[in-house]
Design an enzyme around this catalytic site. Structure first.
Site, PDB file in Angstrom:
ATOM      1  N   HIS A 179      12.024 -64.825 -42.904  1.00  0.00           N
ATOM      2  CA  HIS A 179      11.240 -65.658 -42.506  1.00  0.00           C
ATOM      3  C   HIS A 179      12.910 -66.747 -43.622  1.00  0.00           C
ATOM      4  CE1 HIS A 179       7.860 -65.514 -41.102  1.00  0.00           C
ATOM      5  NE2 HIS A 179       7.297 -64.812 -41.830  1.00  0.00           N
TER       6      HIS A 179
ATOM      7  N   ASP B 285       6.498 -58.392 -36.970  1.00  0.00           N
ATOM      8  CA  ASP B 285       5.488 -58.173 -37.611  1.00  0.00           C
ATOM      9  C   ASP B 285       4.973 -59.242 -36.873  1.00  0.00           C
ATOM     10  OD1 ASP B 285       5.543 -58.839 -41.259  1.00  0.00           O
ATOM     11  OD2 ASP B 285       4.896 -60.650 -40.112  1.00  0.00           O
TER      12      ASP B 285
ATOM     13  N   HIS C  58       3.765 -62.395 -37.875  1.00  0.00           N
ATOM     14  CA  HIS C  58       4.470 -63.855 -38.068  1.00  0.00           C
ATOM     15  C   HIS C  58       6.174 -63.615 -37.158  1.00  0.00           C
ATOM     16  CE1 HIS C  58       1.682 -63.006 -41.922  1.00  0.00           C
ATOM     17  NE2 HIS C  58       1.475 -64.098 -40.934  1.00  0.00           N
TER      18      HIS C  58
ATOM     19  N   ASP D 147       1.392 -56.269 -40.173  1.00  0.00           N
ATOM     20  CA  ASP D 147       0.553 -57.144 -40.618  1.00  0.00           C
ATOM     21  C   ASP D 147      -0.407 -57.936 -39.072  1.00  0.00           C
ATOM     22  OD1 ASP D 147       2.945 -58.484 -40.330  1.00  0.00           O
ATOM     23  OD2 ASP D 147       2.560 -59.631 -41.848  1.00  0.00           O
TER      24      ASP D 147
HETATM   25 ZN   LIG Z   1       4.970 -60.685 -41.732  1.00  0.00          ZN
END
Ligand SMILES: [Zn+2]
Length: 313
Positions: free
Chosen positions: A127, A163, A165, A250
């Protein structure tokens, strides 16, 4: 070293990034390390200590302002880099260690001592944008490693991010770049809100970003199939010199931070797909970087399966 062996880059110092009551906590990497040591194939795992990235190396992808901000936050006794991202007094040093861990993996591959490496580090990285630490990430570990790879003999790098995200930081860094191909599958809508299918790169990077968003509760095989089809069509045409994986776990059905339904067997399938393509197109060179994963049991079990699958088990 044969291809059936694997290098793991890990340090107990990764636990010194203390985040308090937070899902991205020191116990994550400890659980993974303990589980890997208990694997029936642990005798084929070669453990290596990471090294710290220097300020100049962090600056491969980050602004001086971001780097000095994290350093001074840590020196002042800690604080928040963003509402989700904790900095403790040791976080700058641990962040540099997490950012430099990929260099050790790359050096092993450059020296022909390894083909497959797993970097078990924290804080995670995908991120972090050029100018902003966010989403539990201080520095963008995988992007810094990609630039290091390019300074050596691996000029074309493919990054696959699975991931749950979106890897917004990695996308930002390489959005106008035709030498790093970025593929991300992620839950959408979800944090951080980016990663639309229409976002495919810009300028000479147009066509070198592929986003594969899926809603919550998507049947897991659809995600595995989409990843397979995308890398199957991309890798032979892009011809990367190395494949890097932003391996977040995740998306597991038991993870508290996502709403996907992946299980260990799906991470195994995705790992096998990547390994098969790497064998055909880039001399089997793969480095996987730990990103998210917040249920210690599903995280550590998935990491064991992922590592064993890279060995061809
Ligand atoms: Zn994540």
């Amino acid at each position: 070293m044969s291809q059936s062996e694997i290098s793991i880059v890990y340090s107990e110092q990764f636990m010194d990034h203390q985040t308090g009551s937070h899902p991205e906590r020191p116990a994550r990497v400890d659980a993974i390390a303990q589980a890997l040591k208990k694997s029936s194939f642990s005798s084929s795992f070669h453990w290596h200590e990471p090294r710290k990235a220097t300020v100049d190396e962090l600056a491969y992808v980050h602004t001086e302002k971001l780097i000095s901000r994290i350093e001074s936050l840590a020196n002042q006794g800690g604080g928040m880099a963003d509402p989700d991202t904790v900095v403790c007094p040791k976080s700058y040093d641990v962040g540099c260690l997490s950012a430099g861990a990929g260099f050790v993996a790359l050096d092993l591959i450059l020296q022909n001592k390894s083909k497959h490496c797993f970097v078990v580090s924290r804080p995670p990285g995908h991120h972090a944008t050029p100018s902003q630490s966010m989403g539990f990430c201080l520095f963008n570990n995988i992007a810094i490693a990609a630039r290091y790879a390019q300074q050596h003999e691996f000029k074309k790098v493919l990054i696959l991010d699975w991931d749950v995200h979106h890897g917004n930081g990695t996308q930002d860094i390489f959005y106008e770049d035709d030498t790093v191909f970025f593929i991300s599958t992620h839950q959408h809508p979800h944090y951080p809100g980016t990663g639309f299918k229409e976002d495919t790169g810009k300028g000479k990077g147009e066509g070198f970003t592929i986003n594969i968003p899926f809603p919550p509760f998507t049947p897991p095989q659809s995600i595995v199939d989409a990843v397979y089809e995308t890398i199957e069509s991309t890798v032979p045409t892009f011809q990367p010199d190395i494949i890097l994986i932003s391996a977040g776990f995740d998306g597991h059905k038991d993870d508290p931070l996502g709403n996907w339904l992946l299980e260990e067997k799906h991470y195994k399938l995705m790992t096998e797909h990547v390994c098969n393509l790497a064998e055909k197109h880039c001399d089997s060179r793969i480095i996987s970087f730990l990103e998210g994963g917040y249920n210690l049991d599903s995280l550590s079990a998935s990491c064991v399966v992922h590592t064993e699958s890279m060995m061809g088990v």
